[in-house]
Each structure stands twice: as structure tokens, then as C-alpha cells.
Motif scaffolding. Structure first.
Motif, mmCIF file in Angstrom:
data_model
loop_
_atom_site.group_PDB
_atom_site.id
_atom_site.type_symbol
_atom_site.label_atom_id
_atom_site.label_comp_id
_atom_site.label_asym_id
_atom_site.label_seq_id
_atom_site.Cartn_x
_atom_site.Cartn_y
_atom_site.Cartn_z
ATOM 1 N N UNK A 25 0.836 -1.186 0.000
ATOM 2 C CA UNK A 25 0.000 0.000 0.000
ATOM 3 C C UNK A 25 0.873 1.239 0.000
ATOM 4 N N UNK A 26 1.899 1.185 0.809
ATOM 5 C CA UNK A 26 2.784 2.333 0.875
ATOM 6 C C UNK A 26 3.395 2.572 -0.489
ATOM 7 N N UNK A 56 2.164 1.721 -3.296
ATOM 8 C CA UNK A 56 1.150 2.222 -4.214
ATOM 9 C C UNK A 56 0.996 3.716 -4.034
ATOM 10 N N UNK A 57 0.938 4.109 -2.767
ATOM 11 C CA UNK A 57 0.779 5.539 -2.508
ATOM 12 C C UNK A 57 1.994 6.292 -2.984
ATOM 13 N N UNK A 61 3.979 5.428 -5.279
ATOM 14 C CA UNK A 61 3.987 5.454 -6.730
ATOM 15 C C UNK A 61 3.047 6.537 -7.242
ATOM 16 N N UNK A 62 1.881 6.606 -6.619
ATOM 17 C CA UNK A 62 0.946 7.611 -7.098
ATOM 18 C C UNK A 62 1.481 8.998 -6.784
ATOM 19 N N UNK A 72 2.347 11.708 -9.492
ATOM 20 C CA UNK A 72 1.690 13.000 -9.406
ATOM 21 C C UNK A 72 2.708 14.116 -9.356
ATOM 22 N N UNK A 89 4.133 -7.296 7.308
ATOM 23 C CA UNK A 89 2.719 -7.413 6.926
ATOM 24 C C UNK A 89 2.322 -8.886 6.826
ATOM 25 N N UNK A 92 -5.441 8.560 3.389
ATOM 26 C CA UNK A 92 -4.078 8.683 3.909
ATOM 27 C C UNK A 92 -3.869 10.135 4.289
ATOM 28 N N UNK A 139 -1.444 12.711 5.094
ATOM 29 C CA UNK A 139 -0.023 13.032 5.063
ATOM 30 C C UNK A 139 0.151 14.500 5.372
ATOM 31 N N UNK A 167 -1.714 2.623 -8.173
ATOM 32 C CA UNK A 167 -2.156 3.807 -7.458
ATOM 33 C C UNK A 167 -3.654 4.019 -7.493
ATOM 34 N N UNK A 173 -4.805 -2.320 -4.243
ATOM 35 C CA UNK A 173 -4.095 -2.996 -3.147
ATOM 36 C C UNK A 173 -4.606 -2.513 -1.802
ATOM 37 N N UNK A 174 -4.844 -1.207 -1.720
ATOM 38 C CA UNK A 174 -5.318 -0.644 -0.449
ATOM 39 C C UNK A 174 -6.645 -1.298 -0.058
ATOM 40 N N UNK A 234 -4.146 -1.684 6.671
ATOM 41 C CA UNK A 234 -3.690 -0.519 5.925
ATOM 42 C C UNK A 234 -2.541 0.123 6.695
ATOM 43 N N UNK A 235 -1.439 0.350 5.990
ATOM 44 C CA UNK A 235 -0.268 0.892 6.673
ATOM 45 C C UNK A 235 -0.497 2.354 7.026
ATOM 46 N N UNK A 236 0.065 2.782 8.163
ATOM 47 C CA UNK A 236 -0.030 4.184 8.539
ATOM 48 C C UNK A 236 0.602 5.030 7.443
ATOM 49 N N UNK A 242 -2.602 11.708 -17.926
ATOM 50 C CA UNK A 242 -2.090 10.890 -16.842
ATOM 51 C C UNK A 242 -2.989 11.066 -15.631
ATOM 52 N N UNK A 275 -4.501 12.262 -12.431
ATOM 53 C CA UNK A 275 -4.362 13.553 -11.749
ATOM 54 C C UNK A 275 -3.680 13.398 -10.391
ATOM 55 N N UNK A 276 -3.116 14.487 -9.918
ATOM 56 C CA UNK A 276 -2.398 14.463 -8.648
ATOM 57 C C UNK A 276 -3.272 13.937 -7.528
ATOM 58 N N UNK A 277 -2.604 13.331 -6.538
ATOM 59 C CA UNK A 277 -3.395 12.607 -5.550
ATOM 60 C C UNK A 277 -4.164 13.524 -4.613
ATOM 61 N N UNK A 278 -3.771 14.801 -4.588
ATOM 62 C CA UNK A 278 -4.473 15.712 -3.676
ATOM 63 C C UNK A 278 -5.572 16.491 -4.395
#
Lengths: 405, 327, 377
Positions: free
Chosen positions: A3-4, A6-7, A9-10, A14, B227, C31, C33, C61, C65-66, C75-77, C299, C301-304
Motif C-alpha cells: 500500500x505504501x 502504491x501511494x 507510486x501515485x 503525481x 505485513x 491517507x 499526510x 495507485x 491494493x489498499x 492498511x499501513x499508517x 495521466x 491527476x495528482x493525488x491531492x
């Protein structure tokens, strides 16, 4: 982890948009600026080095001015009297074989700012102005100074009690201001600490600079050339690293004659400090260079007919440079502590040179600390400096390589 | 495993030989010798030192021999346990070093154990409670622990110990045990005097190892196999202690190579401050007095201590990480 | 690249709902962040039919997987499950919403490994390098099936031989680094299946393997699926693997499911423009070498960034201005048991559009060369 990833990567995909026209260094600066602790460390270090640069301006007295009338004076209390920051003249007297002091606040003298004092030069330019100082004579004595009464049952009282009182009260000189106390020869601790910062702050830096040059050159050569040369360098590093650091430093430093002039000694101590610390750096650089060697773009450069020198200088070192900066920043604190320890043992810088380690030599005896705790003050700048270098180094490491620990 | 051990042992011997050479050259090469100091001593006592006497003394101690000859003379005796004579103290080096080196070994080992016993749980706690108040406190302590020079810590703790707790500092035994034969009480007494220097020597390494442990564990906690362990249904405690910590120890054991020099250096300087009868004070004294054979032997033994420590670290690593065993 | 070779029989096209092992409803994972909040999973609903395989596909992305990790509550912190239900229908047990269990509670741990097993993308790092294969598998068995070590060892041996590893008895004392990637993945499967779970979450289990090994691993998974009678949720971005392995497919884009259908339906008549674009981006054998492989424009879009309307509209060749960039479509049934989240297939009000209109629109869009076309509304 997935997951990490994946994040991440995204995130990466981005941020490519923003990152396209931004260099690696700019990214590093952004990441660094986000780390408040290391930014704090950097700012404090900049202040410390500025202070060292203008040390004589901040120091009220010459660092080696001896004054037997002020032996081991405690830090002078600064009082707010008559609408001014003032100090009270001291009277020195002997009790129980020690010098003690009493204040006479009826004759207070103001602290002045931007006063003329002893001449000094900064970068070759002569000055006489100091940030603060006391220049006025105290008004004449009106009431007798009260001495603490000696205890009747003290057998020494009769012997030592009132003898040794100095005539300082009627002195023709303005009273002295020792914000951090004075040492056994009546020298101002503040002035000495300021002066000491010049050696203590730079000696580690110069030592690490030397070891960076040595480590980068040998590490790159060792990693790039490989073979027998690499073997020889690596074995040599292993042997150096299998000797305990401080005893090794001490052994080399002991060879320097005690009569050596200060600048020469300073330079040799930096060499001694770098003698051990280059090994770690060479290892790191070698590892990086070997890692790069297997990368495609190095192979491409080689195929394109680049000379070895060109590959090293334009393809490898720039890539390793952020790493080198990080490792060397993290090496500075131990070099600083090394100088301090050597000087403390009497093997590093020696009087009349002043460094924080030299100053702490006076605090070696437990008796003297019990009586004069201000002798330990030079430890504070050491701790601050080393901590700030650690903050800085940690921040740089995280900024250069966000995926490391 | 056996070949690994033999290879490491052979390499160790070679390293020690090289170290002995480097130590010898470093200490012997600079001008001035203990003989000069000795002659000074004689002269100050009013003895008439003729040039003949000087010459014969120089011959006796081989002062003017070339360095490789001197080294050979020294090392060929050293392998039989004869490390030469201390000029300054007029005693054989071996008898001076004997008991002191054992104290040094004991103190360094104790400091190492202390560092590990504190650093691992604290580091684990810090990593598993990231960004909590205790984590911040631990981080601050770590930075301070690394930033405070050992000798300073020694001074300060000595100050506190003698001022607030009335502990006698700078001695190993209380008065009643000083000349007493060995007994359990004497041992306890020794330990009660030793804990302070051990803590001081170990503090630097503890702080540093805690930091390493925290960073490693954070790294490992992000690894896939952690994990995996969680996906089996293991509790967090088992995940951390069985799966994560064991992997995080790997770099810690590798860091042993870097910790040991710090511990030995720390031991030397702390002993000087606390005036303990270990190698430290005598070594620095020997260096200042140019008492070369004594200094060389000390440096050699401290280095051997380090080399052996590194060997043990390698063995521990092989035990800990199966991937190392085959290499 | 694997070309699509589907099993000839249109193996069981069950509809979603009904007898599912797990039902995920309206799942949200965020998430938090320092730079802002990432909505990695944004209202995902899906069901894995009992005994069948559900493929979850999408670009990296997109949150697939999440979703798998969220089902395990692993789910990882700094990821947090903010909303939703994960209902497990374990054999012989009442349905239970796993999200009502605390993350590290005994109840949740009793589900992990026992009812839901998981395998990961990287077989090289999924096994602990410090312990033997046998030890790591037996650990799970000791946790859920027996307290007797000898028995646990026997069970470990059995499962190891089932995944087709040579000389399983030697594997008991073998460390992960001594195995190849394919063998490690088999060992990982053995570990995940050692307690015969109801559901296996496979998070891109073949991505890191070469094609031959990949086929072998897929075979092993199918065999064991039959033997144990478990369901699989197969997370992948490889449509070839989906065609081989899955009965149902859910297509994800930016944290949402845009289409869920049976595998035949999806490959025969993909409905969502994103799915269609995905299909076109697969290289076809015998398609001639002149044609350039189609790619999806733009592509991710940005994750935020927060997009109004359909998340795919900036890249969608069929986007209808005034609709797609305003309202967000929801996942609704469309024809033969499939579900799709697209305004081409139903009005913003929710009523389905006629298939003719859809075809017409699709053709006009293709006619314009795939560029963004103003909608003929």
C-alpha cells in the motif's frame, strides 16, 4: 508495504508534473525546509559561526588578560539600578584559603554599549569598539564594605579571617564585568569562550574538509578502479578502523612538540582528526561509486567513449555529492568532540591557545567544580554545536534520501 | 562455518601484525625519547651524566638503531609476552599492563551490555510509539547523549554522585575492602563503585544505538514480511519482537564495529577523569612522557580488544542472520 | 506480455450479491499526510462470490491494493479506514462486519490467516529472512489450528507438498534466501493457505515473476482453490492474468469501481470508457505491426487534487461537458448483470440509457479520432 508503495507510486507519478523542471537540489532544499528541527540547527550554527567571526567585538576583554584581583569571580550579577543596567563593584577577600567577593551596590556602575576598549582586528581591519563594557569609575567609598563575619569556632578565622582584603574599592580602574565568571588567573570566561569558539568551531570543520577530499578521492578511485588498488585501500581502511579512535589520535598528537606555534599546531591537529575520519567517508563513496558503475547510464557514457576522468567527474561525483555532503555533516560533530577530548587531555590545543576543550581542562578537578561551577560553562557551546550539527545532518540525510530510515 | 572462522582468525592475525607496525611507527618515529626525559631526571637530581654514560645507555636501549631493527627486537620478544621495559617507571611493561587491561576489558564489556540492554527496548518503544511524547523525549535524550562529551558527563555525574549520594568516586573499593582478600562482599563493593563509570562510558553508545535501533525498526516495520506476519493473525507484540526486532538487530550488530572504538575511547577518557586504575591514565601518561614501549603496548592491546570484539560481532551476525552464514 | 487466452467455457457467470464470501460496501480509506489527505479508496463496493475468483484491475495507485489491505484491516499508517463495511460470511459462521472489530483485537486476529489469507507482490521480501520456511508456516498453524508442534510440522509438510515444492521435508529447514522467486511465492501461498481460509487476497502475486513461473503459480492457485474450496480476490493490473484466472472482474480507477462484470461480459462488451481504453491498450497477436499501440490519454491527476464530477472525465474521449464534469456517476446495474458507473449508460437521474444511444455515441466519438468530443445532447 504494497500500500505504501502504491501511494508512493501515485505520489511519484503525481509529483512528476511539478518535478519535471526542478533540479535534484531544489527538491532537496524543499524537503529540507520542511524539517523544522534541522532548519533550527542550521540557523543556530550560522549564528554561532557569525559570533565566532566577530568574537573580539562581543568580548569585553582580551581573552588572555590576567587580573589577580579577580581570581575565580562568580558570574557578575547584572542589576537594574538608577534606570540603567549596572554592576556593583566587588571587594576581594580571603576566607578559608579561598578568594571570596562581596558586592557594593551603593557604588554601582552602569554597563555601557558600543564602548571603546582594547584594540583588535577582524579580518585584518582594526577596531576598538566593543558591544558592551564598563568604563566608568565607581563613586568613592562612603560606607565601609561589610564583610561576612567569620565564625568564632573556626580556627582558621583568626588566622585568615580579615587578612588579604584587597584595596580594589579604591581602584583607579573601572570594575570588571564577568558575565560568565572568571578563571584562576582572573581572565574573563565569556571572552575566553568567544575566543575558543574560533578554534573549536573551525578545527572540526577543516578536519572534515580534509577528510572529505581524501575520502572522496580514494573512495572514488577505489570503487572505480577496483582490483588490487581497491584491495589495498580497503585493507588499509580496515586496519585504521580496527584501532580505537581516541587512543590513536592521542598517540599521533603526543608526537607534536608542546612548544609548537599555535597556527602550526592547529593545522596538524586538523590533519590528525582527518586521519581517522576519511576512512568512513572513503567507504561510503566507494559503495556509491560501485553502485553507480552498474547503472545503465554509466554504461551508456562508457559506450559513448567518455574517458574515465569524465565519467567520474561528470557522472559519478555529482550524483554522490549529496551523499558526501550528508556524511561529512554527520562527521563534523565527532571531529569537534575529538578536538575537545584531545585538548581536555592536554594533547590537543595547548595554552596559550584557547579552545573549549582547553577551557574545560580547568574543570578537571571535582574540587574546583564544586567551588567554581561556572568553569563548566564552556561545555554548553560544545553541546549546542554538536546537537545542531546532528539536527542539520539528519535533516540533510532525510532530504537527500527520503526513503532512508 | 569452520572455514569462515579460520579465515576470520587468520585475517585477524594479519591485522594485528599490521596494527603493531603502525603503532610502533607512530609512537617511535617522532623525535625525542624517554631516555631524554630520564637523563633530564638524572641531571635535575644533580647527577653528572657524561657523554659516555649517554652513549652506553643509548646502546643498551638501542636508541640509534634503525626503526625496523627496533621493531623486530620488540616484536620478537613481544610474542613471548615480553613487551620491553617502561623507561619512566622502571618496570616491565607486561606487569604494568596486566591487571589494567583486564579492568579495561571488563568496563568496556559492561558498558556494551548496558548500552544494548537499554538501547534495544528504548529504541523499540520509541519506534512503535512514533511521534508520541515519550518518543520526542527519547529523541531529545538521544541527541544530548551523543552531543555531551564523555569526559564532561563523567565530571557531571561524578559531581552528582559525590554531592547528592555520597558515593566515593575515583576508587574501586571502599576503605574496608581495599586490602581485604576477595569475597562476595568485596565483589559487591567493587560493582557499587563501577556502575557509575560504566554508565558514563556507555551513555554515548546507548544514545547512538537507540537512534540506530529506532531507525532500523521503523525501516523493518515497513517491510513486507512484517505485513505477512500480521496477515497470519499474529499479535502486534509477536510481530514486533519476533519478526521485526530480530531483523532490525542486524545493522545494530554491524554497528558494533563502530560502537567498540567509541567504548574503548570512552573508557580511556572516563578513567582519566575518574582516575581509575585502568589503561587510560597510564596510557596518556606514557604518551606524554614518551615512554614508548608502554604506549605502543597499550595501543596494541586496545586495538586487539577491538579486533576481537569485531570478530565476536561477526560471529553474532552469522548467528543472527542466516544469509551471512553461507558467504 | 501475455495475450488473452480465456478458458473456452464461459466459466460460471454469477451475479454479484447472493452467496458471497465477502461483501465490501462503500469503503473509504484515506491517507493523512503532511501534504494533505489522499483518498486512496473512495466508496468501493464489491463482493467475492463463494468459491470463485474476483479480479480487481486498475493502474498502479488506483487503490486496488489498499482495498485488499483494508479488508484485513492492515492498511499501513498513515492510512485510515474512514467509512464502510466489510462483511465476512465464513463457513459455518454468522456474517460479521469486520470493521466493527478493532484493528489489533483478538477477534480481528482470529480472522487474519484463519478465514482470510494474503499473498503479496514481492515474494523476495514477503518472507522473513531470519526464520526457516517451515518455522514461518508452522507459526500460522500453531496460531489457528493446533497447539501441538509435531502436528503443526506434519500439517506444514502437507501444505508444502501441495504447492508443488520439491522435497518439502528439506524446505522445513530452508531459509527464504535459498529459494528462487517462484519457489518463494509457492512457499508464500503455502503460508497463506496453511489454515485453509475462506478467502485468499492475492495482491499482484505474479507481477514480479517471469511468465513461465507466473503460469505455474496460477496453476497452483487454481488447484488449491478447488481443493480447499476457497474464494480469491485477485488484485492485478495484468488483464491477461484476469482472463485466465477470474470469474468476475471489478475495474478500479482512482479509488472507485467504475465497472464490475463477469469476465466474459467485460472482455466481450466493455462498457465504461476507461475499461474500453484498457482493452485497446492490450497488444493483440496478429494485429499487424503497423498499428501503434493505443494508450490512454493524459495521466492520473495528482493525488491531492479534487475533481468535480466523474474522476475519469479529463481523460475520457466520450466525456460530456456539463454532465460528466459536474455530477459524479454511481455504480448501477447495466444490462446482463454487469454494473457500471458512467453517464453514457444511465442518466444522472439513474435510469438506464438505451444501448442504441450508447453505441451511437461511442461511434461518433471513435469517428472523431478519439479526441474529446462535445456531446450531442
Amino acid at each position: 508495504m504494497a500500500t505504501v508503495e502504491a501511494v508512493a507510486a501515485s505520489q511519484a507519478s503525481a509529483s512528476t508534473k511539478i518535478a519535471e523542471d526542478v533540479s535534484q537540489w531544489t527538491l532537496m532544499r524543499w524537503r529540507f525546509a520542511r524539517n523544522r528541527l534541522s532548519l533550527f540547527g542550521l540557523i543556530v550554527l550560522i549564528i554561532l559561526y557569525l559570533v565566532a567571526a566577530i568574537a573580539p567585538f562581543l568580548a569585553p576583554y582580551p581573552y588572555n588578560a590576567i587580573d589577580t584581583e579577580y581570581i575565580h569571580t562568580p558570574p557578575t550579577p547584572v542589576r537594574f539600578l538608577n534606570g540603567q543596567l549596572s554592576i556593583c563593584p566587588l571587594t576581594q577577600f580571603m576566607r578559608d584559603f579561598r578568594w571570596e567577593y562581596t558586592e557594593d551596590c551603593d557604588r554601582a556602575v552602569p554597563i555601557e554599549f558600543m564602548v571603546r576598549g582594547h584594540p583588535y582586528t577582524i579580518f585584518g581591519v582594526p577596531f576598538e569598539t566593543h558591544l558592551f563594557g564598563v568604563t566608568q569609575l565607581p563613586p568613592p567609598k562612603t560606607t565601609p564594605v561589610r564583610k561576612p563575619e567569620a565564625k568564632a569556632d573556626d580556627p582558621l578565622a583568626a588566622f585568615m579571617g580579615s587578612s588579604g582584603e584587597s584595596t580594589m574599592a579604591d581602584a583607579t580602574q573601572p570594575p570588571r564585568v564577568f558575565l560568565l565568571g572568571s578563571d584562576i588567573q582572573g581572565r574573563d570566561m565569556l571572552s575566553r569562550i568567544l575566543e575558543g569558539s574560533r578554534i573549536s568551531l573551525t578545527i572540526g570543520l577543516v578536519g572534515v574538509a580534509l577528510s572529505v577530499v581524501l575520502g572522496a578521492v580514494l573512495g572514488t578511485a577505489s570503487g572505480y578502479l577496483g582490483g588490487l588498488f581497491d584491495d589495498l585501500v580497503q585493507r588499509f581502511i580496515e586496519i585504521i578502523q580496527s584501532m580505537p579512535t581516541l587512543p590513536l589520535w592521542a598517540a599521533i598528537a603526543a608526537a607534536l612538540p608542546p612548544t609548537m606555534p599555535v597556527p602550526q599546531r592547529y593545522f596538524l591537529i586538523t590533519i590528525i582528526l582527518s586521519f581517522v575520519s576519511w576512512t568512513g567517508l572513503a567507504r561510503q563513496v566507494r559503495g556509491k561509486v560501485m553502485g553507480y558503475s552498474s547503472l545503465d547510464y554509466i554504461a551508456a557514457a562508457r559506450l559513448a567513449g567518455c574517458s574515465h576522468m569524465r565519467i567520474i567527474l561528470t557522472h559519478m561525483l555529482p550524483n554522490a555529492s549529496s551523499h558526501i555532503i550528508v556524511v561529512s555533516t554527520l562527521a563534523v560533530p565527532s571531529a569537534i568532540l575529538g578536538e575537545t577530548a584531545l585538548s581536555f587531555l592536554g594533547l590537543g590545543m595547548l595554552p596559550p591557545a584557547v579552545s573549549w576543550g582547553v577551557l574545560l581542562r580547568d574543570a578537571q578537578q571535582i574540587q574546583s567544580i564544586l567551588l567554581h561551577p561556572w568553569l563548566l560553562i564552556p561545555a554548553l557551546p560544545i553541546i549546542i554545536t554538536v546537537t545542531c550539527y546532528q539536527f542539520l545532518g539528519d535533516g540533510l540525510r532525510d532530504a537527500a534520501d527520503p526513503y532512508s530510515g | 562455518m569452520i572455514t569462515f572462522l579460520i579465515r576470520r582468525l587468520l585475517f585477524m592475525v594479519v591485522t594485528v601484525i599490521f596494527i603493531s607496525m603502525i603503532s610502533f611507527v607512530l609512537i617511535e618515529l617522532p623525535p625525542g625519547s624517554a631516555l631524554d626525559a630520564k637523563l633530564q631526571q638524572f641531571r635535575s637530581r644533580g647527577l653528572n651524566v657524561t657523554s659516555d654514560v649517554v652513549k652506553s645507555l643509548e646502546e643498551r636501549y638501542g636508541i640509534n638503531d634503525p626503526i625496523y631493527k627496533k621493531y623486530w627486537k620488540w616484536i620478537s620478544h613481544a610474542v613471548y609476552g615480553d613487551f620491553g621495559q617502561s623507561f619512566y617507571l622502571d618496570q616491565p611493561v607486561s606487569s604494568l599492563i596486566g591487571s589494567r587491561i583486564w579492568f579495561s576489558i571488563g568496563m568496556s564489556t559492561a558498558a556494551l551490555l548496558f548500552a544494548w540492554l537499554v538501547a534495544i527496548p528504548v529504541g523499540v518503544y520509541s519506534a512503535t510509539h512514533r511521534n508520541s511524547l515519550p518518543d520526542y523525549l527519547i529523541t531529545v535524550m538521544q541527541f544530548l547523549g551523543v552531543a555531551i562529551p564523555e569526559f564532561l558527563l563523567a565530571i557531571v555525574l561524578m559531581f552528582i554522585a559525590s554531592w547528592y549520594f555520597g558515593v566515593e568516586v575515583g576508587v574501586l573499593y571502599s576503605k574496608q575492602y581495599r586490602d581485604a582478600p576477595w569475597s562476595f562482599g568485596k565483589l559487591l563493593d567493587l560493582l557499587s563503585h563501577l556502575w557509575l563509570p560504566v554508565v558514563v562510558i556507555g551513555t554515548h553508545s546507548t544514545a547512538w544505538l537507540t537512534r540506530v535501533m529506532r531507525a532500523n525498526l521503523l525501516d523493518v516495520m515497513g517491510a513486507q514480511y512484517v505485513q505477512t506476519a500480521r496477515s497470519k493473525g499474529l499479535g502486534e507484540r509477536a510481530v514486533v519482537w519476533k519478526h521485526a526486532v530480530r531483523n532490525a538487530l542486524h545493522p545494530l550488530v554491524m554497528a558494533l564495529g563502530a560502537t567498540l572504538p567509541a567504548l574503548i575511547s570512552g573508557e580511556v577518557i572516563v578513567s582519566i577523569v575518574l582516575n581509575l586504575p585502568t589503561t587510560g591514565p597510564l596510557y596518556v601518561q606514557a604518551l606524554i612522557n614518551k615512554d614508548m614501549y608502554l604506549a605502543i603496548t597499550f595501543l596494541l592491546f586496545l586495538s586487539i580488544l577491538l579486533v576481537v570484539g569485531n570478530l565476536l560481532a561477526d560471529l553474532a551476525l552469522a548467528w543472527l542472520d542466516p544469509r551471512v552464514r553461507l558467504e | 506480455m501475455v495475450t488473452i487466452a480465456r478458458p473456452p467455457s464461459g466459466a460460471g457467470t454469477t451475479t454479484a450479491g447472493g452467496d458471497n464470501v465477502i461483501d465490501v460496501r462503500n469503503l473509504h480509506v484515506e491517507f493523512h499526510t503532511s501534504l494533505g489527505t489522499v483518498r486512496a479508496v473512495n466508496g468501493v463496493s464489491l463482493g467475492v462470490p463463494r468459491g470463485k475468483t474476483l479480479g480487481v484491475v486498475g493502474e498502479s495507485g488506483c487503490g486496488k491494493s489498499v482495498t485488499a489491505f483494508a479488508i484485513m484491516q492492515l492498511v499501513a499508517t498513515p492510512g485510515v479506514i474512514t467509512q464502510g463495511e466489510v462483511v465476512l460470511h465464513a463457513r459455518g459462521k454468522d456474517p460479521v462486519n469486520l470493521l466493527t472489530y478493532a484493528k489489533g483485537s483478538d477477534d480481528m486476529r482470529a480472522v487474519r490467516g484463519r478465514h482470510i489469507g494474503m499473498i503479496f507482490q514481492e515474494p523476495m521480501t514477503a518472507l522473513n529472512p531470519c526464520y526457516t520456511i517451515g518455522n514461518q508456516i508452522a507459526e500460522a498453524i500453531l496460531l489457528h489450528r493446533t497447539k501441538d508442534h509435531a502436528q503443526a510440522d506434519a500439517m506444514t509438510l502437507e501444505i508444502l507438498s501441495r504447492v508443488g515444492l520439491p522435497s518439502p521435508s528439506r524446505l522445513m529447514t530452508t531459509f527464504p534466501h535459498q529459494l528462487s522467486g517462484g519457489m518463494r511465492q509457492r512457499a508464500m501461498i503455502a503460508l497463506a493457505l496453511s489454515c485453509e481460509p475462506d478467502l485468499l487476497l492475492a495482491d499482484e502475486p505474479t507481477t514480479a515473476l517471469d511468465v513461465t513461473t507466473q503460469a505455474q503459480i496460477l496453476d497452483v492457485m487454481r488447484e488449491l482453490q478447488e481443493h480447499i474450496g476457497m474464494s480469491i480476490m485477485f488484485v492485478t493490473h495484468n488483464l491477461g492474468v484476469v482472463a485466465q484466472m477470474c470469474d468476475e472482474v471489478a475495474v478500479m480507477y482512482l479509488g472507485r469501481i467504475v465497472e464490475q462484470a463477469s469476465v466474459d461480459e467485460l472482455f466481450d462488451s466493455p462498457k465504461h470508457p476507461y475499461t474500453r481504453a484498457l482493452m485497446r491498450s492490450i497488444p493483440q497477436l496478429g494485429s499487424g505491426r503497423k498499428g501503434r499501440l493505443e494508450v490512454i490519454q493524459g495521466s492520473i491527476p495528482g493525488q491531492f487534487s479534487k475533481l468535480a464530477g466523474c474522476q475519469f472525465h479529463p481523460r475520457c474521449p466520450d466525456a460530456m461537458p456539463g454532465i460528466c464534469d459536474v455530477k459524479s456517476p454511481s455504480l448501477l446495474p447495466s444490462g446482463d448483470g454487469a454494473q457500471v458507473s458512467c453517464f453514457l449508460h444511465h442518466d444522472p437521474s439513474g435510469s438506464p440509457r438505451s444501448p442504441e444511444a450508447v453505441v451511437a455515441h461511442a461511434q461518433s466519438a471513435t469517428g472523431a479520432g478519439g479526441a474529446t468530443v462535445s456531446s450531442p445532447n
